[in-house]
Every structure is written in C-alpha cells, then in structure tokens.
Design an enzyme around this catalytic site. Structure first.
Site, PDB file in Angstrom:
ATOM      1  N   ASP A 210     -67.641 -25.366   8.328  1.00 29.76           N
ATOM      2  CA  ASP A 210     -68.333 -26.224   9.286  1.00 29.76           C
ATOM      3  C   ASP A 210     -67.482 -27.403   9.736  1.00 29.76           C
ATOM      4  O   ASP A 210     -67.773 -28.014  10.778  1.00 29.76           O
ATOM      5  CB  ASP A 210     -69.636 -26.756   8.684  1.00 29.76           C
ATOM      6  CG  ASP A 210     -70.721 -25.700   8.632  1.00 29.76           C
ATOM      7  OD1 ASP A 210     -70.640 -24.710   9.381  1.00 29.76           O
ATOM      8  OD2 ASP A 210     -71.679 -25.868   7.841  1.00 29.76           O
TER       9      ASP A 210
ATOM     10  N   ARG B 194     -71.835 -29.231  16.456  1.00 27.12           N
ATOM     11  CA  ARG B 194     -70.545 -29.599  15.871  1.00 27.12           C
ATOM     12  C   ARG B 194     -69.442 -29.665  16.932  1.00 27.12           C
ATOM     13  O   ARG B 194     -68.521 -30.481  16.822  1.00 27.12           O
ATOM     14  CB  ARG B 194     -70.185 -28.638  14.736  1.00 27.12           C
ATOM     15  CG  ARG B 194     -71.215 -28.686  13.605  1.00 27.12           C
ATOM     16  CD  ARG B 194     -70.708 -28.147  12.302  1.00 27.12           C
ATOM     17  NE  ARG B 194     -71.811 -27.902  11.378  1.00 27.12           N
ATOM     18  CZ  ARG B 194     -72.379 -28.824  10.607  1.00 27.12           C
ATOM     19  NH1 ARG B 194     -71.937 -30.074  10.655  1.00 27.12           N
ATOM     20  NH2 ARG B 194     -73.378 -28.512   9.799  1.00 27.12           N
TER      21      ARG B 194
END
Length: 429
Positions: free
Chosen positions: A316, A388
């Site tokens: 991530d 993100r």
C-alpha cells in the site's frame, strides 16, 4: 464534504506533529471481533474513512447494535455470531475490498443468505482468493463471471476446517479464512508463501482466541470467540507514510508522527526510505492488544535510487515510495508489485501516467515499476478514483516548485478525509 480538487503551491516544508487517523485494518478487525464477542466492547479512534464506515453498516445490517461514533467512542454491543441475522437487503461495501473479503469470511459460517455488493471499481476486483477457500470449507458463494466477482451471494453454515495453501500472501484473505475457521468444525490452517500483516493474529491472541502460529507463514485456528474488549486504535502507518515521504523529500522539513501503529509487518516502507538515504527513526513506546505503538521522526535529507522488493506488508505504500523515487538521485526499481494492478485502480498504470505528467521518467511492467529520479515539475494530476494515488499526487504537488492541482480529490474520503487539513496545518508558515 471533501472537495473535488486540491490546489497546492510548493515547495512547502512539512513541520510539526501529526496524529494520523485510526488504523484502517485494525479498525475493520476490531469492529468484527467486537461483534463476535458476547458483551460490550469500547473502541476509540476508529478510522473515520468510508471503508470502515461500510464495515460498521454491514454489521449493523446483520443485527449488531452499535452506539457512538464521530468524536465519541463506538460501543459494540456484541451478542456472538449466533445472534447475527439474515439481512433484509443487500450489504453495500461501496469501495471497500476489506469489507467485502472479510464479510465473506464472516458470512461463510452463518446459516442464512446474504448478498455483498460494491461500486463499479470493487465489482471489477477479483474475489476468487476468498470465495474459493470458503467454498472448500462448505459455504455456498456465487457471483458474476464464474462466481468470483461481486455481487457475491453467500449462504453459509456447516463449515469444516481444512488446510489452505495460498498462492499469494494476503492479510485480508488470511483474516477472512480465520473468521470462517472460528465458526468451523476442526482445525483451519492457512499457509502463505510469505508472511503477511498479522493484525488478526495479534488481536485474537490478546483476546483469548485459540490461534497458533506454527511457523511465521502459518496460522491455525479452532472454533472460538473473542472476549469483549477496549481498544484505542493506533494511528494508521499507511496513511502516515505519505506525510513521512513528504517530510523526507521536501527541504526544511521536520516531522514527528505520534501514536502510530508500528507493527513490523507494516513498516517495510521505512526501511526502503532509510536505504534511499532518508532520515527516519522508529520509536516503539507501548503495546495495545499485541500491537506496538509509538512515534516516527523524519527530517529532510537527499535521497538516492535503490531496488525495492515489495512484500504484502508494504504494497500500500508503493505510491508514496514512487513519489520519493521521483525526487531521488538515480533509478529506483520496484519489483514484485503486480498486486497493484488489481487495487482500487490499476496503480501501476496510474503511477506511470501521473509521474510522467510530473516530467519523471517511468516505466511500468506487469510486476515492476522503474522510476528515474530528477526534478519533477508542477502539473495537473489525477487521483484515478484511488485514495492512495490522490495522496501520492498531493505529496508530489507539495514538493515541486509552482502551482499544481490534484483532480478527483474526493477519493481520499475512503481512508483519510482530513488529509488536506492536516497538510495545511503542517505546511503553515
């Protein structure tokens, strides 16, 4: 409501102290485990993004009573899994893959019918890695395109534990199978090719559930339920990673991230930054239900390119690390990153496009990303509907010279609705 665009005029040093929002992964798990317990559990500092709100809504639709929220603690009045009831409507996971995958694991053990749906992006994400193993345990799961894409219809109950050998390490898949295993007859064993994030094991061990770890890549569980508990959820280190990178690459920056989770399976990005020359220190100060918590201290320093092999625990953070690579001297190559193709967006394609807009040399392959660092320029960037990617674009925009814009900024609401406010506070003269 989150704005649709974010305008920034850099470079602006990152200075001060940050307490990031509650850890998203721990928040999902805390709600689920509290619902499975018999008695009230008190949770503070839950993640405030839409993802965790979806897990709460799903549990409430299954009959779990919860009170509080916002700035107040959430009290989950758990009554055990046998008290869960068949929902009257579909269970809307929106964009939350965690809600859907863990929801399949929970519902696999319940003897009723439930349907999990998601938005367009989530409906394109494969669910075979969860659906297949719970089918092998005895649950009925059906969906689109061969049964492995949402909407997913689940009719559970009558599970029998078995050994699962996963092809790809995944904390979400592992947790879904543990949730099923807690409702199954016999032992459920999950074997991964590499260690994945271990929030589930840490929390359940602390809550008295019969979980064992015969090897670093194996988890075994029998039927059982967690006890009620209290938890102040630590700050999310994956959300903090974007500010850590921003401080590392923007001259004049000095940042302390406080009360943040420092689980060893989640801070691989710190080691990558340190190898790039970043001045980052880790200070563990306490433990909460098995989770190490403490501070990260960051000061700006020149960065250089390195090779980064990405494991499940740091996947991530690749968007943030890719921005660091764009400002580093030399070439940075990320390998074993094919999982990014099937996240909220195709993150490899999105990073290639947005770094190119910044004037950075970049090449994305099926399982790798090569970034040739230099002097990025101001640009108009896009989030690709991915929280993100949006935050990575904001970090780059804050560090370049001149005015930049991030379009599709509303995507950050999934995990970090107040990101822009925190950035403004940390860059205030």
């Amino acid at each position: 409501m989150t704005a649709s665009e974010l305008a920034l005029d850099g470079p602006a040093p990152i200075r001060g102290r940050l307490r990031p929002p509650g850890d998203k992964g721990i928040s999902h798990r805390a709600l689920l485990f509290a619902a499975m317990a018999e008695g009230p559990s008190r949770l503070t500092d839950l993640a405030d993004g839409d993802d965790v709100a979806r897990t709460r809504a799903v549990l409430e639709a299954l009959g779990v009573r919860m009170t509080g929220g916002g700035d107040q603690p959430v009290v989950v009045h758990g009554a055990g899994v046998d008290a869960l009831r068949e929902p009257t409507g579909v269970l809307d996971c929106a964009n939350s893959g965690t809600t859907m995958r863990l929801g399949v694991g929970l519902l696999a053990g319940r003897p009723f019918h439930a349907v999990l749906v998601g938005d367009d992006a989530l409906s394109r994400r494969p669910m075979a890695r969860v659906a297949g193993p719970v089918r092998a345990m005895g649950a009925h799961v059906d969906g689109r395109d061969g049964g492995d894409y949402a909407p997913l219809a689940v009719r559970g109950g009558g599970l029998v534990g078995r050994r699962h050998e996963l092809r790809t390490a995944s904390g979400q898949v592992k947790t879904a199978l543990v949730l099923a295993g807690l409702q199954a007859e016999g032992v459920t064993e999950i074997v991964e090719p590499a260690a994945s994030r271990d929030h589930t094991e840490r929390l359940l061990e602390a809550l008295g559930v019969p979980v064992t770890r015969p090897t670093p890549t194996t988890v075994a569980v029998r039927a059982g339920a967690p006890r009620p508990f209290e938890l102040a959820v630590p700050g999310d280190v994956s959300s903090a990673a974007f500010f850590v990178v921003a401080a590392a690459l923007t001259p004049g920056s000095a940042l302390v991230v406080e009360d943040v989770g420092l689980n060893p399976t989640r801070i691989g990005f710190v080691g990558a930054l340190q190898r790039m020359g970043a001045d980052v220190t880790v200070d563990v100060r306490e433990e909460r239900l098995g989770e190490p918590v403490g501070e990260l201290t960051v000061r700006a320093a020149p960065l250089h390119g390195v090779e980064v092999t990405v494991d499940e625990g740091s996947i991530d953070e690749v968007p943030a690390l890719a921005v660091a690579a764009a400002f580093a001297d030399g070439v940075t190559e990320f390998v074993s990153v094919g999982e990014l193709r099937v996240k909220e967006s195709d993150r490899l394609a999105a990073l290639e496009q947005e770094l190119t807009e910044l004037g950075v040399g970049v090449e994305a392959g099926p399982d790798r990303l090569v970034v040739r660092g230099g002097t990025p320029r101001a640009a108009t960037l896009k989030s690709h509907g991915d929280h993100r990617i949006a935050m990575a674009a904001a970090v780059a925009a804050n560090a370049v010279s001149g005015a930049s814009t991030v379009r599709g900024w509303a995507a950050v609401a999934v995990s970090y609705p107040r990101f822009a406010d925190d950035l403004a506070a940390l860059t205030r003269p």
